[in-house]
Design an enzyme around this catalytic site. Structure first.
Site, PDB file in Angstrom:
ATOM      1  N   ASP A  14       1.142  14.473 -17.347  1.00 55.41           N
ATOM      2  CA  ASP A  14       0.083  14.773 -18.299  1.00 55.41           C
ATOM      3  C   ASP A  14      -0.155  13.518 -19.121  1.00 55.41           C
ATOM      4  OD1 ASP A  14      -1.630  15.666 -20.238  1.00 55.41           O
ATOM      5  OD2 ASP A  14      -0.244  17.087 -21.127  1.00 55.41           O
ATOM      6  N   TYR A  15      -1.303  12.927 -18.950  1.00 55.36           N
ATOM      7  CA  TYR A  15      -1.651  11.739 -19.725  1.00 55.36           C
ATOM      8  C   TYR A  15      -2.228  12.215 -21.050  1.00 55.36           C
ATOM      9  CZ  TYR A  15      -0.751   9.301 -15.435  1.00 55.36           C
ATOM     10  OH  TYR A  15      -0.144   8.804 -14.322  1.00 55.36           O
TER      11      TYR A  15
END
Length: 170
Positions: A14-15
């Site tokens: 998850d950026y």
């Protein structure tokens, strides 16, 4: 469903708020950089700073700050913000003005990127990909306004996309 082969792993990444992080980097805004460096929830931090709230931030207020964070980054004006939040136009203007008082470096960056793009005719990502925007010199106000939003969003979204692609390749 996905299954990893023998000796392989599946991972998820998850950026988290990558575009806001890129904007913090590009703008160099000390308040925004500090919010990320401290590990604090950036939307709660924005709510605290704009609405001058001490301690815990009400979820509804955090949601408003999130809309403003992303709206500003995408070149949203007061009219669009008012419609999206279901608030009067003057209140939306006050939110945006408050945002730029707190994050003055973001305001300076947005003004600079549009001005530079108008002068050069293009914007670029952190990795040098260019987007040419001839409509920045258009006499048609709508075309020019759309090109100005593109000048704001392209370096941020394009840089985020470049970084995600690099990370996936590596």
């Amino acid at each position: 469903a996905f299954v990893a082969g023998p000796g392989r792993l599946l991972i998820g990444a998850d950026y988290s708020q990558i575009e806001l992080r890129v904007m913090a980097h590009l703008s160099g805004d000390p308040q925004l950089l500090e919010a990320f460096a401290s590990g604090e929830d950036v939307h709660a931090s924005t709510a605290r700073r704009i609405f001058r709230v001490e301690g815990e931030v009400d979820p509804a207020l955090r949601a408003r700050a999130k809309i403003v964070n992303f709206g500003v980054m995408y070149g949203m004006g007061a009219r669009s913000l008012a419609q999206q939040m279901g608030i009067p136009l003057e209140e939306a203007r006050a939110f945006i003005d408050g945002y730029f008082q707190v994050y003055a470096g973001v305001r300076a960056y947005l003004d600079r990127v549009v001005s530079d793009a108008r002068e050069r005719g293009w914007v670029e990502t952190l990795l040098g990909r260019r987007r040419y925007l001839p409509a920045l010199r258009s006499s048609n106000g709508l075309e020019r306004s759309n090109a100005e939003r593109a000048a704001i969003t392209t370096p941020i979204q394009g840089s985020a996309a470049d970084l995600v692609k690099l990370a996936m390749l590596r």
